[in-house]
Scaffold this active site. Structure first.
Site, short mmCIF file in Angstrom:
data_model
loop_
_atom_site.label_atom_id
_atom_site.label_comp_id
_atom_site.label_asym_id
_atom_site.label_seq_id
_atom_site.Cartn_x
_atom_site.Cartn_y
_atom_site.Cartn_z
N HIS A 16 8.30 15.38 33.04
CA HIS A 16 7.47 14.54 33.89
C HIS A 16 6.09 14.28 33.29
O HIS A 16 5.19 13.80 33.98
CB HIS A 16 7.28 15.19 35.27
CG HIS A 16 8.52 15.20 36.12
ND1 HIS A 16 9.61 15.97 35.83
CD2 HIS A 16 8.83 14.53 37.26
CE1 HIS A 16 10.54 15.78 36.76
NE2 HIS A 16 10.09 14.91 37.63
N GLU A 53 19.68 4.96 34.78
CA GLU A 53 18.67 4.17 34.06
C GLU A 53 19.29 3.16 33.11
O GLU A 53 18.74 2.07 32.93
CB GLU A 53 17.70 5.10 33.31
CG GLU A 53 16.70 5.83 34.20
CD GLU A 53 17.30 7.02 34.95
OE1 GLU A 53 18.46 7.38 34.67
OE2 GLU A 53 16.60 7.59 35.80
C1 LIG Z 1 17.70 10.79 34.64
C2 LIG Z 1 16.83 11.04 35.82
N1 LIG Z 1 16.36 10.02 36.54
C3 LIG Z 1 15.55 10.22 37.59
C4 LIG Z 1 15.19 11.48 37.97
C5 LIG Z 1 14.24 11.71 39.16
N2 LIG Z 1 14.97 12.34 40.26
C6 LIG Z 1 14.92 13.67 40.45
S1 LIG Z 1 15.91 14.16 41.68
C7 LIG Z 1 16.43 12.59 41.98
C8 LIG Z 1 17.44 12.34 43.06
C9 LIG Z 1 18.69 13.12 42.84
O1 LIG Z 1 19.59 12.91 43.87
P1 LIG Z 1 20.94 13.72 43.99
O2 LIG Z 1 21.69 13.61 42.69
O3 LIG Z 1 21.64 13.23 45.20
O4 LIG Z 1 20.52 15.24 44.15
P2 LIG Z 1 19.65 15.91 45.29
O5 LIG Z 1 18.23 15.81 44.88
O6 LIG Z 1 19.95 15.18 46.56
O7 LIG Z 1 20.08 17.32 45.34
C10 LIG Z 1 15.80 11.70 41.14
C11 LIG Z 1 15.98 10.23 41.17
C12 LIG Z 1 15.68 12.54 37.19
N3 LIG Z 1 15.37 13.82 37.46
N4 LIG Z 1 16.49 12.30 36.14
#
Ligand SMILES: Cc1ncc(C[n+]2csc(CCOP(=O)(O)OP(=O)(O)O)c2C)c(N)n1
Ligand SMILES: Cc1ncc(C[n+]2csc(CCOP(=O)(O)OP(=O)(O)O)c2C)c(N)n1
Ligand SMILES: [Mg+2]
Ligand SMILES: [Mg+2]
Lengths: 326, 406, 326, 406
Positions: A131, A62
Site C-alpha cells: 500500500h 485489475e
Molecule cells: C489485487 C488486489 N486488488 C485490490 C485489493 C484491495 N482490496 C483489499 S480487500 C478487497 C476486497 C476483497 O474482497 P473479498 O475477496 O470478498 O474478501 P473479504 O475482504 O470480503 O474477506 C480489496 C478490493 C487487493 N488487496 N489486492
C-alpha cells in the site's frame, strides 16, 4: 467557483466531476468507486450524480479493469480507471504494457488510447504491505505510456483534466499521503503544459528535483538550508514520462549541482535517468555528480520503519551537503 | 479437542481406500451429489445446524444426509470445543479491533460473523495439511495453533508476516487478492509429487473469485488433479461491492465448468463447514483432485477498521444476518441438548478475558523493529547493492550519533 | 566430457540436465517444454529422460506457472520456469513482483524462493511483435530479484547452474539470437561468482560495458576500433542485479571513459543506473560523460526495421568516437 | 452472398422482440438446451452437416433442431457462397505458407482445417458487429472484407498490424494470448452503453482458455450482461500441448459456472457454426448477455511455419481429422444435392488461382517501411523524448550520408 482553497483529494474529485460533465464519453471505473466513492473518496458522490453507467464499480480484477477500459476506448469512450493502491496495479501490468501502451503504434495511429490510470501511490500513511509503493519506473520505462504526478491541489486539478483530454494513455500517480494537503485551485486558469517541470523555489547554489510527495520535503529542505545560508532551487518535475530535461537543464546550468529525490528505490529509479541525462547535457557545468536520495533496494518496510526508510528532510539535507562538499 | 487426529505422513494414493480419520467412505457420494446440486439455479445450502439451533437429521434433509457421515464421530465434547474455538476467536478479534481504535494497531480486518466458516474448516484439517490464508483467517490460524498475537505484527506495522509458515503449516497472510490460490495449487502439486496424502486448503473471498489468478488455480489444479480445497468465504461483500458485482450465478457452480465439484455450505454452521471440508479433504487425499467449497456467510463488521459500511449497505441486511449468528446457534443447541452447562460458559468467559488481557499486553509490549531490519532478508544469499546501501545508511545514521556525541 | 565446444542452446540444455540429475527437487516447468523441448529446444529430450513429473508442460497461463512454482518452492522444490518469449512474461509480472520477490522478506527469512525464471529475450531473430524485447529494467529495479544474462556458452552453462543453486529468485535472460553461437564449455571448471563482471577484452582508451547479446557487438566494435588505433576495453557485466560496480569501476578508472550498450530502451535502461553510479564513483576520473547506446523510446519495431533499431557496430563506434571527442 | 443482412444501427433493448434477420424467435430455447447440454459429461456436438456430407434434419437430431431454425433462410446459393469463402480462404492460407517458405514472410500461422469455424461464424456477423481476433482468423478477416494481403504485413515484418480496425470492424490481430477477450468485453460494454444492438465476437483458442484474462472477460461480461460472443476454436492443440494440458472437462461447460450458456459445435461444419453463432449473436442483441461457443475442430498444419508437429503428435490423429474436412463435406453435399455443378467448381478454381497470384504479387512488392517509422505513432499527442531521439537518430544517419557524400 474560480479560485478556491481545497485539498488534493477534493481537487481530484472536482476535476473528475468536471470531466464527466463536459464529455459524455468520460467514464470512471474501478473497485469501490461507486457508492463508497473509492477508499480515498476521490470519486465521492460521482456515481450518485452521474449514475452507474458512467461511474462503474468493477469486479475485483485489475487486468479486467484495464482490459475492458481498452475495449471501451476502442469504442470511443475515455475511461478513467482507478487502481485502489500502487501495489495492486501489477495484475493489470500485462494489459498496460503489452496492449494499452502499444495499441496506437500497432494500429499505425489508426486508433487512440485515451485511458487514464489513476494510482494512489507512495508511502507515509502507516499502511500494510503493498500500500506504499512507488512503481513509476516500471511505467516510465515503457514507450507508449505517459507518466505524471501532481504535488499540489492546483496541479491535481489541472493535470488530471489534461490527462483525461490526452489521446495517449496516462499513468496518473497520486501522492496519497498528500491527499489532505490544501492549496488554491483556480478552476478557470489556463494551465501550463502537462509535461513541463516547474521551479517552485528559486535558488542559486544547488537544485533539488522531485515530484509528487517529495516536492514538499524538498521545499522544507530548501527552507532549512536557507537558514544555514544555502540557496536551494526546487524543481517540481511533475512528469516522469516525458521528463522535462530542458527545464531541468536550465536550473542545473545555473546552480551546477543537482540532487534528485524520490521515494522509489534509487537503483533504476527515475533519478538514474535524470542523473545520466543531465550529466550528459551539463557535463562541463556540474561541480558535483548528480546525487540521488530515494528508497533502498529492499521491499517497502513495515509501517513502523517507514519514517526511517522514506527520504526525509535530514537525508535530503545530507545529500545537499555532500553535493556542496565537492 | 481433536476433531481430526493427525495421521502420520504416508505415501499418497498407495491405497485408494485410505481415508482420514472421521472421513467416512462416502467421499464419492457427496461428490456426485455436489455435481447434481451445482446444476440447479437455486443454490442448495448444506446445513446441519439451523439458525434456531436445531440439528438437521438425514430425514429432514437428504442433501445434508450425505455429509452427516463426515461428522458422525463428533462428540458433545467436540461440539463444546468448536464452540470454544469460535468464542475465543471472536474475543481475540474484538480485542484487536479495540486495539486498533486505541492506536496500537494501524489496521484490523475483522472476521466477525465468519467464525463458523473458519473454525469448521480449520478443524477439519490434519496437522500435515497446509493452509494458504487471505488476511482474515484469524480463526483458521487459531485452529492451526498459531499464537494469535503473532497475527498482529503486520497490522501493527512491525513486520509483513510474523510467523514461520512451516511451524504450523499455515502460510503467511496474503494481501494481493487471489495470489495465494496459485501458491496453494503449486504446493498441492508438490504434495502429490511427494506421494504424501496431505491436502492443501486455499482460502479466498467472493471478491477474489473475479481475479484471473483464481481461475488459473482452478485450471492448474484440475489439470494436475492436485489435492487442494478451494474454500471461499462468500461474506457477501468485497469492501463496498456486493457479490452481484463479481458474479451472476452462485460461485460454487463455477467449479463444475473446470471439472471438479463445488458445494455451497451454510458458512454460519460450524458443523456443516466441518463436514463439507472433511469431505473435500478426503477427496483430495483419495487422489480425486480439487474441490470448491463456498461457505455462504456474512461480514458483520466493516471491511477493515478503515472502512465505513454505512456508506454502502443497509442496517436491515446486517440485522437479518445477526439472527443467523454462528456462535449463538451452537450455544442454543448445546443448552437445549444439555451438551453444556452454565459452568462451561462461565469458565469460557474467564478464558476469553484472560486471552483478551494477554493479547493487549503482548501487543503493547511489541517493540518496533530495529531500523537496520530494512535491509534484512531481502535476499537469502546476499546482494552487493543491499550491502552497499546498508553500510551507507549505517554510516549516515552514525553521523548523527557522532554529532550528538559532540 | 570436460571441455567441449557447444552452442549456448546446448550448454543450457546440458546445464538443465545436470541440475535434474543432481537434485531430485529440481523441476522444469513451462509451455511446450515437454515433448517439443520448448520452442527453442532448450529443454529438448529432458522430459523423455526425466519424466512428466519433473519436466512439466503447463497450461497456457504465465501467472499460473510462476504462482504454482512459488507454491512448489514452498514445498521444497526448485522450479526452473521457462517463459516462452520476453513479451509473455507480463501476465506473470504480478506473481513475480508482489510474491516471488518479496516472499523471503515477508517471511522474515523463514522461507526461501529458489525459483529460476528463464526468459529468451532481446531481438535480432526477425520475429513478430512481443518476441524481441529486453525488459530487464522491469526486474532489476525490483528488490528481491536477481537478474543475470550470459553472453557465451560457458557462462550459459555455469550461470544457469549457479542460478538454480541460488536460494533467491533469479530472472535468467537468455540472448535468443545467440542461442546457436558456439563456445568452449568446461563442465568441470570451478566457475567464477555469478554476479561478477568479466573483462572480455583489455584496453586503455575507453570501456564498453554490455551483457547478453550485446557483448558480441561490443567485441566486434573493439576489434574495429583497434584497427583505427583505439584501445577499447570490453566488460561483460553478466549480472544486472546486482551490477558489479566495483569491477566496472576498476575498468573506468583506468580508461576514464565509459559507454554502456544494451538493446533495451535507453530511457531508464540499466545504462541509466550504470551512468549515474559510475559517475558518482568516478567523478574525478571521467573525461567524458558516460554515454549510452540502446533502444529508442518506441515499441520494438517490425522485423524489417530491427537492424536499424538495434544497437549495431556503427552506433557503438559512433558513441566511442563521441566519448573520445570530449 | 448475404447470409445476414446489415441492419441499420438501432437503439438496443428498446424492444425485447427485436431480432436480427434470420435469427428466429427461438433464441431462448437453445439457451435452455445449451444449459442442459452443459450438464452432461459427454459433450453434445451441434452438427448440421455430417462429415459424409449429409444434412442433419430435426428428426435425426432433436438437439440440432433448435439451431436449424437459424439457418432456415440459407439458400443453395448461400451454401455455394460459404463454400467459395472456405476455398478461397484455404487458398490464400496455402499461398501464405508458400510465401513463408520462399522467404517472403518471416512467419505464418495457418488456419488449415479451421475454415468452417471461421467462415461459419464470420458470415453470421452483421457489418456493425465488431470482431476481436487472435492471429489465426484469416477466414474471419475474409468475411469482414479485410483485404487478405493486409494480413501479411505483420508476418512479413513490415508492421504490427496493417489495417484500420474501424474500416471493417475487425480489430488488429492480438498475439498475447487471451488479451483480446477483455478488449471485446469492454467494447461490448460500450455497445450496450450506446444503446446499439450490435454484438461483439471474441475469438480465442483452447490454449487461451487457461489465461486469467479470459476468465476475467467471462466475469465482466456476465456481470455487465454485455453483448459478446466468446468463440473458441478448440483445434485440439496449443502449439505442442493437447487440450488435456488446459482443461479437464470440455470447455463449453465452463460458461455455465459464470452464468451464461455454452455450446459445443462441430467446428468443421460451416452450417452448424453459422447457426450457432447466429443464435449467440441474437442472444447478445436481445440483451441476454454473453455466450460461449466452442467450435470443435482441428489444426491440420503446424502451429506456425516455425513449428514441427511431428515432434509431438501422431500422423494417425491428423489423418483421422482429414476425413472430417470442412470443405470436402460441403462439396459432397453440393454435388449430391445438385447444388453446384462442375462449372461452379472450375470457375472457383480459376478465382483461387487469381487470388493466389495477386497475393504473391502484392507481397513481393510490399516495401520495407522507412527507417524513421520507428518513431512514428508511439504517441498520438507527441512526446519530447521521442522527438529528441528521432532528431538524434536522423542526425546520426545523416552523418553517414555526409561521409558518403565526400
Ligand atoms: C489485487 C488486489 N486488488 C485490490 C485489493 C484491495 N482490496 C483489499 S480487500 C478487497 C476486497 C476483497 O474482497 P473479498 O475477496 O470478498 O474478501 P473479504 O475482504 O470480503 O474477506 C480489496 C478490493 C487487493 N488487496 N489486492
Ligand atoms: C501470453 C502468451 N504466452 C505465450 C504465447 C506463445 N504462444 C503463441 S500461440 C500459443 C498457443 C496458443 O494456443 P491456442 O490458444 O490453442 O491457439 P491456437 O494457436 O491453437 O490457434 C502460445 C503458447 C503467447 N503468444 N502469449
Ligand atoms: Mg467478501
Ligand atoms: Mg489451439
Amino acid at each position: 467557483m474560480a479560485v478556491e482553497k481545497m485539498s488534493i483529494a477534493k481537487a481530484l474529485n472536482e476535476s473528475l466531476r468536471k470531466a464527466l460533465e463536459q464529455d459524455p464519453k468520460v467514464l470512471i471505473m474501478g473497485e469501490d468507486v461507486g457508492k463508497l466513492g473509492g477508499v480515498f473518496r476521490i470519486t465521492d458522490g460521482l456515481q450518485k450524480d452521474f449514475g452507474e453507467e458512467r461511474v462503474i464499480d468493477t469486479p475485483l480484477a485489475e487486468s479486467g479493469i484495464v482490459g475492458t477500459a481498452i475495449g471501451l476506448a476502442l469504442r470511443g469512450y475515455r475511461p478513467v480507471v482507478e487502481i485502489q493502491f500502487d501495489g495492486f496495479v501489477f495484475p493489470a501490468y500485462d494489459q498496460i504494457v503489452t496492449q494499452l501502451a502499444k495499441m496506437h503504434a500497432r494500429a499505425l495511429g489508426k486508433v487512440k488510447m485515451p485511458v487514464v490510470v489513476r494510482i494512489p501511490y507512495a508511502g507515509g500513511i502507516g499502511a500494510v504491505e503493498h500500500h506504499s509503493e512507488s512503481p513509476e519506473t516500471l511505467f516510465a520505462h515503457v514507450p507508449g505510456l505517459k507518466v505524471v504526478s501532481p504535488s499540489n491541489a492546483s496541479d491535481a486539478y489541472w493535470m488530471l483534466q489534461q490527462a483525461i483530454l490526452s489521446d495517449d494513455p496516462v499513468i496518473f500517480f497520486e501522492p496519497k499521503r498528500r491527499y489532505w494537503d490544501k492549496g488554491e485551485v483556480d478552476t478557470e486558469a489556463i494551465p501550463g503544459e502537462l509535461h513541463k517541470a516547474r521551479v517552485t523555489r528559486e535558488g542559486s547554489d544547488i537544485t533539488l528535483a522531485a515530484y509528487g510527495p517529495m516536492v514538499k520535503v524538498c521545499m522544507e529542505a530548501a527552507a532549512a538550508a536557507a537558514e544555514e545560508g544555502k540557496s536551494v532551487e526546487v524543481v517540481d518535475l511533475r512528469s516522469m514520462s516525458p521528463i522535462d530535461f530542458d527545464g531541468l537543464q536550465v536550473s542545473v546550468e545555473k546552480t551546477r549541482r543537482l540532487v534528485v529525490v524520490h521515494e522509489a528505490p534509487v537503483f533504476l529509479g527515475t533519478g538514474a535517468e535524470i542523473a545520466a541525462r543531465i550529466t550528459e547535457r551539463c557535463f562541463y557545468h556540474l561541480e558535483a555528480p548528480v546525487l540521488r536520495v530515494g528508497g533502498f533496494h529492499a521491499p517497502y518496510p513495515p509501517a513502523r520503519l517507514e519514517d526511517e526508510y522514506l527520504p526525509g528532510l535530514d537525508r535530503v539535507l545530507d545529500a545537499v551537503d555532500r553535493s556542496l562538499a565537492y | 479437542m481433536t476433531v481430526e487426529s493427525t495421521a502420520a505422513r504416508k505415501p499418497r494414493r498407495s491405497s485408494g481406500t485410505k481415508r482420514a480419520a472421521g472421513a467416512a467412505s462416502a467421499a464419492k457420494a457427496p461428490a456426485a451429489k455436489a455435481a447434481a446440486t451445482a446444476q440447479n439455479a437455486e443454490p442448495q445450502l448444506v446445513q446441519l445446524l439451523t439458525p434456531e439451533g436445531e440439528r438437521v437429521s438425514a430425514a429432514d434433509n437428504p442433501d445434508a444426509a450425505e455429509f452427516l457421515s463426515f461428522v458422525e464421530d463428533i462428540t458433545t465434547e467436540d461440539l463444546r470445543g468448536l464452540y470454544r474455538d469460535m468464542v475465543l476467536t471472536r474475543r481475540f478479534d474484538g480485542e484487536a479491533t479495540a486495539l486498533q481504535r486505541q492506536g496500537e494497531l494501524g489496521l484490523w480486518a475483522s472476521l466477525l460473523g465468519q467464525e463458523a466458516a473458519q473454525i469448521g474448516s480449520g478443524r477439519a484439517l490434519r496437522d500435515d495439511d497446509y493452509v494458504f490464508p487471505t488476511y482474515r483467517e484469524h480463526g483458521v490460524a487459531w485452529c492451526r495453533g498459531v499464537d494469535p498475537t503473532n497475527l498482529l505484527g503486520m497490522f501493527r506495522g512491525v513486520n509483513h508476516g510474523g510467523w514461520d509458515p512451516n511451524t504450523n503449516n499455515f502460510h503467511l497472510y496474503t494481501i494481493v487478492i487471489g495470489s495465494q490460490t496459485l501458491h496453494a495449487t503449486g504446493y498441492a502439486m508438490g504434495v502429490a509429487k511427494d506421494g504424501a496424502d496431505s491436502a492443501v486448503i486455499a482460502y479466498f473471498g467472493d471478491g477474489a473469485s473475479s481475479q484471473g489468478d483464481v481461475a488459473e488455480a482452478f485450471t492448474f489444479s484440475a489439470v494436475y488433479n492436485s489435492p487442494v480445497v478451494f474454500f471461499c468465504q462468500n461474506n457477501q461483500w468485497a469492501i463496498s461491492e456486493p457479490t452481484e458485482r463479481q458474479m451472476r450465478v452462485p460461485l460454487y457452480q463455477r467449479a463444475q465448468g473446470f471439472g471438479f465439484p463445488g458445494v455451497r455450505v451454510d458458512g454460519n454452521d460450524v458443523l456443516a463447514c466441518l463436514a463439507v471440508t472433511r469431505w473435500a479433504l478426503a477427496r483430495a487425499r483419495a487422489g480425486e483432485g480439487p474441490t470448491l467449497v463456498e461457505a455462504f456467510t456474512y461480514r458483520m463488521g466493516a471491511h477493515t477498521t478503515s472502512d465505513d459500511p454505512t456508506k454502502y449497505r443497509r442496517d436491515e441486511e446486517t440485522q437479518a444476518w445477526e439472527a443467523k449468528d454462528p456462535i449463538l446457534r451452537l450455544k442454543t443447541y448445546l443448552l437445549a441438548s444439555g451438551g453444556a452447562d452454565e459452568a462451561f460458559f462461565e469458565s469460557l468467559e474467564a478464558e476469553s478475558e484472560a486471552l483478551g488481557k494477554r493479547v493487549r499486553e503482548v501487543v503493547r509490549a511489541m517493540p518496533d523493529p530495529d531500523t537496520m531490519a530494512i535491509f534484512e532478508n531481502v535476499y537469502a544469499d546476499g546482494h552487493a547493492l543491499v550491502d552497499e546501501e546498508r553500510a551507507q545508511f549505517a554510516a549516515y545514521l552514525a553521523s548523527f550519533e557522532a554529532e550528538e556525541g559532540h
